[in-house]
Scaffold this motif. Structure first.
Motif, PDB file in Angstrom:
ATOM      1  N   LEU A  42       0.841  -1.201   0.000  1.00  0.00           N
ATOM      2  CA  LEU A  42       0.000   0.000   0.000  1.00  0.00           C
ATOM      3  C   LEU A  42       0.875   1.250   0.000  1.00  0.00           C
ATOM      4  CD1 LEU A  42      -2.734   1.414   0.231  1.00  0.00           C
ATOM      5  CD2 LEU A  42      -2.657   1.043   2.702  1.00  0.00           C
ATOM      6  N   SER A  43       1.961   1.174   0.747  1.00  0.00           N
ATOM      7  CA  SER A  43       2.891   2.288   0.850  1.00  0.00           C
ATOM      8  C   SER A  43       3.377   2.703  -0.543  1.00  0.00           C
ATOM      9  CB  SER A  43       4.054   1.830   1.736  1.00  0.00           C
ATOM     10  OG  SER A  43       5.117   2.722   1.734  1.00  0.00           O
ATOM     11  N   VAL A  44       3.726   1.712  -1.348  1.00  0.00           N
ATOM     12  CA  VAL A  44       4.256   1.981  -2.697  1.00  0.00           C
ATOM     13  C   VAL A  44       3.173   2.594  -3.590  1.00  0.00           C
ATOM     14  CG1 VAL A  44       5.210   0.873  -4.766  1.00  0.00           C
ATOM     15  CG2 VAL A  44       5.964   0.137  -2.493  1.00  0.00           C
ATOM     16  N   LEU A  45       1.989   1.992  -3.570  1.00  0.00           N
ATOM     17  CA  LEU A  45       0.923   2.489  -4.448  1.00  0.00           C
ATOM     18  C   LEU A  45       0.451   3.875  -4.011  1.00  0.00           C
ATOM     19  CD1 LEU A  45      -1.387  -0.485  -5.510  1.00  0.00           C
ATOM     20  CD2 LEU A  45       0.821   0.216  -6.370  1.00  0.00           C
ATOM     21  N   ALA A  46       0.394   4.100  -2.691  1.00  0.00           N
ATOM     22  CA  ALA A  46      -0.078   5.396  -2.190  1.00  0.00           C
ATOM     23  C   ALA A  46       0.900   6.501  -2.587  1.00  0.00           C
ATOM     24  CB  ALA A  46      -0.247   5.338  -0.675  1.00  0.00           C
ATOM     25  N   GLU A  47       2.177   6.204  -2.549  1.00  0.00           N
ATOM     26  CA  GLU A  47       3.161   7.214  -2.988  1.00  0.00           C
ATOM     27  C   GLU A  47       3.000   7.505  -4.472  1.00  0.00           C
ATOM     28  OE1 GLU A  47       7.212   6.363  -1.869  1.00  0.00           O
ATOM     29  OE2 GLU A  47       6.892   7.314   0.074  1.00  0.00           O
ATOM     30  N   ALA A  48       2.657   6.451  -5.213  1.00  0.00           N
ATOM     31  CA  ALA A  48       2.515   6.640  -6.664  1.00  0.00           C
ATOM     32  C   ALA A  48       1.370   7.595  -7.003  1.00  0.00           C
ATOM     33  CB  ALA A  48       2.297   5.291  -7.343  1.00  0.00           C
ATOM     34  N   ARG A  54       1.829  11.335   1.026  1.00  0.00           N
ATOM     35  CA  ARG A  54       3.032  11.236   1.872  1.00  0.00           C
ATOM     36  C   ARG A  54       2.771  10.122   2.879  1.00  0.00           C
ATOM     37  NH1 ARG A  54       3.748  17.264   1.706  1.00  0.00           N
ATOM     38  NH2 ARG A  54       2.264  17.397   3.421  1.00  0.00           N
ATOM     39  N   VAL A  55       3.629   9.117   2.847  1.00  0.00           N
ATOM     40  CA  VAL A  55       3.348   7.915   3.644  1.00  0.00           C
ATOM     41  C   VAL A  55       4.142   7.899   4.952  1.00  0.00           C
ATOM     42  CG1 VAL A  55       3.490   5.381   3.691  1.00  0.00           C
ATOM     43  CG2 VAL A  55       2.710   6.546   1.614  1.00  0.00           C
ATOM     44  N   TYR A  56       3.428   7.664   6.041  1.00  0.00           N
ATOM     45  CA  TYR A  56       4.033   7.433   7.360  1.00  0.00           C
ATOM     46  C   TYR A  56       3.603   6.046   7.797  1.00  0.00           C
ATOM     47  CZ  TYR A  56       4.809  12.406   7.225  1.00  0.00           C
ATOM     48  OH  TYR A  56       5.236  13.644   6.841  1.00  0.00           O
ATOM     49  N   ASP A 107       7.584  -3.972  14.828  1.00  0.00           N
ATOM     50  CA  ASP A 107       8.909  -4.467  14.433  1.00  0.00           C
ATOM     51  C   ASP A 107       9.639  -3.409  13.617  1.00  0.00           C
ATOM     52  OD1 ASP A 107       8.477  -6.843  15.619  1.00  0.00           O
ATOM     53  OD2 ASP A 107       7.996  -7.941  13.770  1.00  0.00           O
ATOM     54  N   ASP A 108      10.955  -3.555  13.569  1.00  0.00           N
ATOM     55  CA  ASP A 108      11.742  -2.677  12.700  1.00  0.00           C
ATOM     56  C   ASP A 108      11.475  -3.076  11.260  1.00  0.00           C
ATOM     57  OD1 ASP A 108      13.054  -0.854  14.138  1.00  0.00           O
ATOM     58  OD2 ASP A 108      14.880  -2.069  14.466  1.00  0.00           O
ATOM     59  N   LYS A 109      10.982  -2.139  10.477  1.00  0.00           N
ATOM     60  CA  LYS A 109      10.686  -2.483   9.083  1.00  0.00           C
ATOM     61  C   LYS A 109      11.364  -1.472   8.178  1.00  0.00           C
ATOM     62  CE  LYS A 109       7.768  -5.825   9.835  1.00  0.00           C
ATOM     63  NZ  LYS A 109       7.317  -6.999   9.156  1.00  0.00           N
ATOM     64  N   LEU A 110      11.933  -1.995   7.117  1.00  0.00           N
ATOM     65  CA  LEU A 110      12.603  -1.120   6.156  1.00  0.00           C
ATOM     66  C   LEU A 110      11.565  -0.237   5.467  1.00  0.00           C
ATOM     67  CD1 LEU A 110      15.152  -0.460   4.334  1.00  0.00           C
ATOM     68  CD2 LEU A 110      14.267  -2.238   2.810  1.00  0.00           C
ATOM     69  N   ALA A 111      11.831   1.069   5.417  1.00  0.00           N
ATOM     70  CA  ALA A 111      10.907   1.988   4.746  1.00  0.00           C
ATOM     71  C   ALA A 111      11.061   1.842   3.241  1.00  0.00           C
ATOM     72  CB  ALA A 111      11.217   3.412   5.176  1.00  0.00           C
ATOM     73  N   LEU A 112       9.939   1.681   2.551  1.00  0.00           N
ATOM     74  CA  LEU A 112      10.009   1.615   1.090  1.00  0.00           C
ATOM     75  C   LEU A 112       9.809   3.018   0.531  1.00  0.00           C
ATOM     76  CD1 LEU A 112       7.982  -1.629   0.239  1.00  0.00           C
ATOM     77  CD2 LEU A 112      10.416  -1.370   0.673  1.00  0.00           C
TER      78      LEU A 112
END
Ligand SMILES: NC(=O)C1=CN([C@@H]2O[C@H](COP(=O)(O)OP(=O)(O)OC[C@H]3O[C@@H](n4cnc5c(N)ncnc54)[C@H](O)[C@@H]3O)[C@@H](O)[C@H]2O)C=CC1
Ligand SMILES: O=C(O)C(=O)COP(=O)(O)O
Length: 630
Positions: A388-394, A398-400, A405-410
């Protein structure tokens, strides 16, 4: 085990092979002819009339040969074609044909010209093949058949078998009525209706035993076989309207599958689970301890969805029951719905739509905003959250995100240290945390108050994650400007009436848990989960199991495989190997995978074994389950 005196009489067409050879021949000889389809249809019709005994067999043969217009040269092609059309379970049980070669006969109303070369590969010599023979003209055209052969006459198989005068118990295995009549006439002792390729009612009705494949036949007769337990005896119960492809995939592989449209209550499931080896469910069905206690045969639970907390995973494990799910198959569907809902909520599309459905034209820009440049807060940055993060940026958001858990920000997504941070800054908050029961009331009054005034909330995760009373209060007070809810604390087991406090509130999109309900997702799941199930049942693989030590096993041919599931306590491996040594079994390969509670050991053996070893292995203390694969 070997019954010396027993004789096995096989039919050829649709029994040893998956097809009727003359139909295949017709497909070949009529190629390119304008009325090909018509003639093939006619040939099939005549074939069936003959098989079911509705017209005399000689008549059926005569008519078909005429329509065929075949030539001697076509027969090589036919044999080649038939080689690829041996029935699946016949092919996988060559060992039986090798070991019992002297006791196996073929009696067929087909033709020796194509039967002999096929069955020769199964150790059945021409002298034990009884069938018709063609007559050719000088140019090699097939013009008829040897009419003196008893097999060219009605009920000729009776005559043929009588003439053979076989000693010992005679068992006939075939798909047609003409096979059954040998038993009816009292010349054969048993008739097995063979339904692997075609199920003929008339034959099945009269059978001593309906055998959906050779495995079942060999099992019933306790003969050597490729798999220790026939798949048709493995019962699969699929609930909650899983995609029909799942039924198809599993039935194709030979399992007995039953489909139920709805979920079942605990009491109903307790009733239905008896004798079931594989249970397939979606998010609704609760697999509780009581259900598991009633499950006397259960080997696998397949969750045809992502979530698995509806299943008591640990209890399943303690009973040696493996659980699989479909962790990615509906991810994209949920993401697309989330994107759609973000836009619909921000534009107030649903209130406008409701108004106009009610006859009101209300063209206005108030409370209607673009998503571009707005803050999207994703809670739970797992498979769904990340995509969702990727599509929302597209689409310019602005994604927060916030995740325990520690997750890599895409992309350019920004991680929030606390949930509160995320709630404070997001125009839309969307929940994608997992279905862990600890997430109950994750969003309540306090969290809603931490959200921006006029923000929106989307819940596509689990109903219990949001306190519905608090949400409806926040919507009614105007604290929140909208919400989209797909999941509810209580959801009905079947389609029908449903009530929620959220009904009737403006700018609230309500959907009946359809986040993953797209044709694509359901179709993908129907391939993914059955593959996992089949891999476990057929080979013992537990790759991607959610509650079991994962292991990928090498494929074995000409070996026996034992699966031993036990409590992970010291000394079990030594005990297993002691038993194997006592029975002088040679181990081809041994694989072990454990977690803190459970051990799963797979042993491949290269030769016949004394059945007593099974009892001994089962008796080892702390054994949970033991299964012989083949
Ligand atoms: N509405 C529907 O039809 C569907 C709903 N779902 C649900 O969506 C949810 C997410 O699915 P996936 O992304 O595949 O799961 P996932 O397991 O890949 O991701 C979940 C993420 O949530 C995080 N998380 C768990 N508890 C948290 C907490 N208290 N605070 C912050 N982060 C937390 C985890 O660390 C993980 O990164 C599941 O609950 C699943 O059941 C999934 C498919 C369809
Ligand atoms: O995949 C999930 O976890 C879901 O929530 C979808 O469940 P469903 O198969 O639609 O009952």
């Amino acid at each position: 085990m070997t019954e010396v005196a027993r004789k096995y009489v096989f039919d050829f067409d649709s029994t040893l092979t998956r097809v009727e050879a003359l139909d295949v021949l017709a497909e070949m000889t009529l190629q390119g002819k304008p009325n090909r389809e018509e003639i093939i249809g006619e040939i099939q019709r005549i074939t069936n009339l003959g098989i079911d005994g509705d017209i005399s067999f000689t008549e059926s043969l005569e008519q078909r040969i005429k329509l065929l217009e075949a030539h001697k040269d076509d027969l090589d092609g036919l044999v080649e074609e038939l080689r690829h059309k041996i029935s699946k379970s016949i092919e996988s049980n060559k060992e039986f044909f090798e070991k019992f070669s002297d006791d196996i006969y073929v009696i067929s109303c087909g033709f020796k010209e194509f039967i002999d070369p096929i069955v020769k590969e199964y150790n059945i010599p021409s002298e034990r093949v009884f069938a018709n023979t063609f007559e050719f003209d000088e140019q090699g055209n097939i013009i008829g058949f040897d009419e003196k052969n008893v097999l060219a006459t009605h009920n000729g198989k009776i005559e043929c078998l009588k003439n053979l005068d076989l000693k010992g118990e005679v068992q006939v295995i075939g798909d047609g009525y003409s096979d059954y009549v040998m038993r009816e006439a009292g010349i054969a002792d048993k008739f097995f209706a063979y339904t692997e390729n075609v199920h003929r009612e008339k034959a099945a009705e009269h059978a001593d035993h309906v055998t959906p494949n050779l495995d079942e036949f060999l099992f019933v007769n306790d003969l050597p076989r490729n798999i220790s337990y026939p798949k048709n005896r493995i019962k699969i119960l699929l609930l909650e309207n899983v995609h029909p492809a799942a039924f198809h995939n599993l039935s194709e592989d030979g399992f007995s599958v039953e489909l139920v449209k709805t979920s079942l209550s605990e009491e109903e499931l307790i009733e239905r689970i008896k004798g079931v080896h594989v249970l397939g469910i979606r998010s609704k069905t609760q697999v509780t301890q009581k259900v598991m206690d009633a499950a006397d045969k259960l080997l696998v639970v397949g969750a045809f969805c992502i979530g698995t907390t509806q299943i008591d995973l640990n209890y399943c494990k303690s009973k040696g029951v493996v659980v699989f799910n479909a962790p990615y198959s509906n991810t994209r569907s949920v993401v697309e719905l989330a994107i759609g809902e973000i836009i619909m909520l921000m534009r107030s599309v649903f209130p406008r739509s409701t108004e106009i459905h009610g006859g009101q034209w209300n063209k206005t820009a108030s409370n209607s905003r673009e998503v571009r440049g707005k803050n999207l807060g994703i809670v739970g940055y797992g498979n769904i959250g990340k995509q969702l993060s990727v599509l929302a940026e597209a689409i310019g958001m602005r994604v927060y995100y916030y995740d325990i858990d520690d997750k890599l920000a895409l992309g350019n997504a920004v991680r929030c240290e606390t949930l509160e941070n995320l709630l404070n800054i997001s125009d839309v908050v969307t929940l994608h945390i997992d279905d862990n029961k600890a997430n109950k009331d994750f969003i309540g009054e306090r969290e809603l108050n931490q959200m921006k005034d006029g923000a929106m909330l989307i819940n596509l995760s689990r109903g219990f994650v949001v306190d519905i009373d608090a949400l409806s209060a926040a919507l009614e007070s105007g604290k929140l400007a909208g919400a989209a809810v797909d999941v509810y604390p209580e959801e009905p087991r079947a389609n029908g009436e449903f009530h929620s406090k959220l009904q009737g509130l403006p700018n609230v999109i309500l959907t009946p848990h359809v986040g993953g309900s797209t044709e694509e997702a359901q179709r993908n799941i129907a391939d993914f989960v059955p593959n996992k199930i089949m891999d476990y049942i057929n080979s013992g693989n537990t790759v991607d199991a959610v509650n079991f030590p994962n292991i990928r096993l090498p494929k074995q041919t000409n070996a026996h495989r034992f699966l031993h599931i036990h409590k992970n306590v010291p000394g079990i491996m030594a005990k297993i190997n002691k038993v194997l040594a006592e029975y002088e079994l040679n181990i081809n390969g041994q694989y072990l995978s454990t977690d803190s509670e459970l051990g799963y050991v797979i042993t491949d053996l290269d030769k016949e074994y004394n059945k007593e070893v099974i009892k001994a292995l089962r008796k080892i203390e702390n054994t949970i389950k033991f299964r012989v694969l083949y």
